[in-house]
Design an enzyme around this catalytic site. Structure first.
Site, PDB file in Angstrom:
ATOM      1  N   ARG A  90       0.827  -1.207   0.000  1.00 23.51           N
ATOM      2  CA  ARG A  90       0.000   0.000   0.000  1.00 23.51           C
ATOM      3  C   ARG A  90       0.860   1.256   0.000  1.00 23.51           C
ATOM      4  O   ARG A  90       0.888   2.002  -0.946  1.00 23.51           O
ATOM      5  CB  ARG A  90      -0.927  -0.001   1.216  1.00 23.51           C
ATOM      6  CG  ARG A  90      -2.092  -0.944   1.040  1.00 23.51           C
ATOM      7  CD  ARG A  90      -2.753  -1.250   2.338  1.00 23.51           C
ATOM      8  NE  ARG A  90      -1.867  -2.052   3.179  1.00 23.51           N
ATOM      9  CZ  ARG A  90      -2.229  -2.587   4.324  1.00 23.51           C
ATOM     10  NH1 ARG A  90      -3.435  -2.385   4.790  1.00 23.51           N
ATOM     11  NH2 ARG A  90      -1.392  -3.317   5.013  1.00 23.51           N
ATOM     12  N   SER A 128      -7.827  -4.157   7.111  1.00 27.03           N
ATOM     13  CA  SER A 128      -8.837  -4.893   7.871  1.00 27.03           C
ATOM     14  C   SER A 128      -9.107  -4.177   9.197  1.00 27.03           C
ATOM     15  O   SER A 128     -10.259  -4.093   9.635  1.00 27.03           O
ATOM     16  CB  SER A 128      -8.364  -6.315   8.151  1.00 27.03           C
ATOM     17  OG  SER A 128      -8.132  -6.994   6.944  1.00 27.03           O
TER      18      SER A 128
HETATM   19  P1  ADP Z   1      -0.876  -9.869   7.195  1.00 25.24           P
HETATM   20  O1  ADP Z   1      -1.385 -10.208   8.563  1.00 25.24           O
HETATM   21  O2  ADP Z   1      -0.037 -10.929   6.560  1.00 25.24           O
HETATM   22  O3  ADP Z   1      -0.297  -8.484   7.045  1.00 25.24           O
HETATM   23  P2  ADP Z   1      -3.241  -8.958   5.836  1.00 25.24           P
HETATM   24  O4  ADP Z   1      -4.488  -9.759   5.753  1.00 25.24           O
HETATM   25  O5  ADP Z   1      -3.308  -7.685   6.612  1.00 25.24           O
HETATM   26  O6  ADP Z   1      -2.174  -9.965   6.340  1.00 25.24           O
HETATM   27  O7  ADP Z   1      -2.706  -8.618   4.386  1.00 25.24           O
HETATM   28  C1  ADP Z   1      -2.393  -9.615   3.438  1.00 25.24           C
HETATM   29  C2  ADP Z   1      -1.705  -8.977   2.238  1.00 25.24           C
HETATM   30  O8  ADP Z   1      -2.558  -8.050   1.591  1.00 25.24           O
HETATM   31  C3  ADP Z   1      -0.455  -8.189   2.574  1.00 25.24           C
HETATM   32  O9  ADP Z   1       0.445  -8.334   1.509  1.00 25.24           O
HETATM   33  C4  ADP Z   1      -0.935  -6.770   2.663  1.00 25.24           C
HETATM   34  O10 ADP Z   1       0.105  -5.837   2.418  1.00 25.24           O
HETATM   35  C5  ADP Z   1      -1.943  -6.761   1.542  1.00 25.24           C
HETATM   36  N1  ADP Z   1      -2.981  -5.743   1.714  1.00 25.24           N
HETATM   37  C6  ADP Z   1      -3.689  -5.456   2.816  1.00 25.24           C
HETATM   38  N2  ADP Z   1      -4.567  -4.450   2.579  1.00 25.24           N
HETATM   39  C7  ADP Z   1      -4.392  -4.081   1.282  1.00 25.24           C
HETATM   40  C8  ADP Z   1      -4.966  -3.080   0.428  1.00 25.24           C
HETATM   41  N3  ADP Z   1      -5.887  -2.235   0.890  1.00 25.24           N
HETATM   42  N4  ADP Z   1      -4.541  -3.007  -0.842  1.00 25.24           N
HETATM   43  C9  ADP Z   1      -3.581  -3.859  -1.285  1.00 25.24           C
HETATM   44  N5  ADP Z   1      -2.983  -4.801  -0.542  1.00 25.24           N
HETATM   45  C10 ADP Z   1      -3.379  -4.922   0.722  1.00 25.24           C
END
Ligand code: ADP
Length: 159
Positions: A90, A128
């Protein structure tokens, strides 16, 4: 056959995640979404609920499969035959953590390549945790998650 894993907590999946997921699915023969079961991280939804929510949102994508996993990501990649890991980026704030993860995974198995896809600007502030916080206070989340996930969040906040 090129298989990639898109791992994450997805608690719950946002439209930002879904965008990365669809773009990654168009680049590979198969995309496995790996929902992380992390005992140390307190999640709002169970791994099964998170898997179901992603399945519902991706049922029209034929080359996508959703599974949960625990343990090392490189072991999961091995198990499903994946040679690439997809991560979304991001802002600069994601960078440091992602470099660390990449370095660890690369050391464990250099045959598994990590591929970063940039978030669309409209999703670059979406996470999230932000969605959960807005839902907690009864705010509008309809343009941040799918309708079914918005519903699930509202119900969970009520209960
Ligand atoms: P983690 O606990 O591994 O960080 P997440 O569920 O928060 O898992 O995120 C999983 C993946 O999705 C990560 O690579 C994160 O950077 C990406 N991600 C999270 N939110 C977004 C978004 N709004 N746009 C693009 N990628 C995202």
């Amino acid at each position: 056959m090129k298989i990639a894993v898109y791992p994450g907590s997805f608690d719950p999946m946002t439209n930002g995640h879904l965008d990365i997921l669809k773009r990654a699915a168009s680049l590979f023969d198969h995309l496995i979404v790996g929902v992380l079961v992390n005992q140390n991280k307190k999640c709002l939804f169970s791994p099964e609920e998170r898997v179901d929510m992603i399945n519902e949102a991706t049922h029209d994508l034929e080359n996508v499969r959703v599974m949960h996993f625990n343990g090392l990501l490189v072991d999961f990649c091995d198990k499903v035959g994946a040679t690439a890991v997809i991560r979304g980026l991001r802002a600069v704030s994601d960078y440091e953590y992602e470099v660390q993860m990449f370095a660890a995974n690369y050391k464990l198995n250099p045959k598994v390549e990590t591929i970063f896809l940039m978030s669309q600007p409209k999703y670059s502030f979406l996470s999230s945790s932000v969605v959960k916080e807005i839902a907690f206070y009864g705010g509008h989340i309809e343009d941040m998650v799918t309708p079914a996930i918005a519903e699930a969040l509202k119900n969970r906040m009520k209960g």
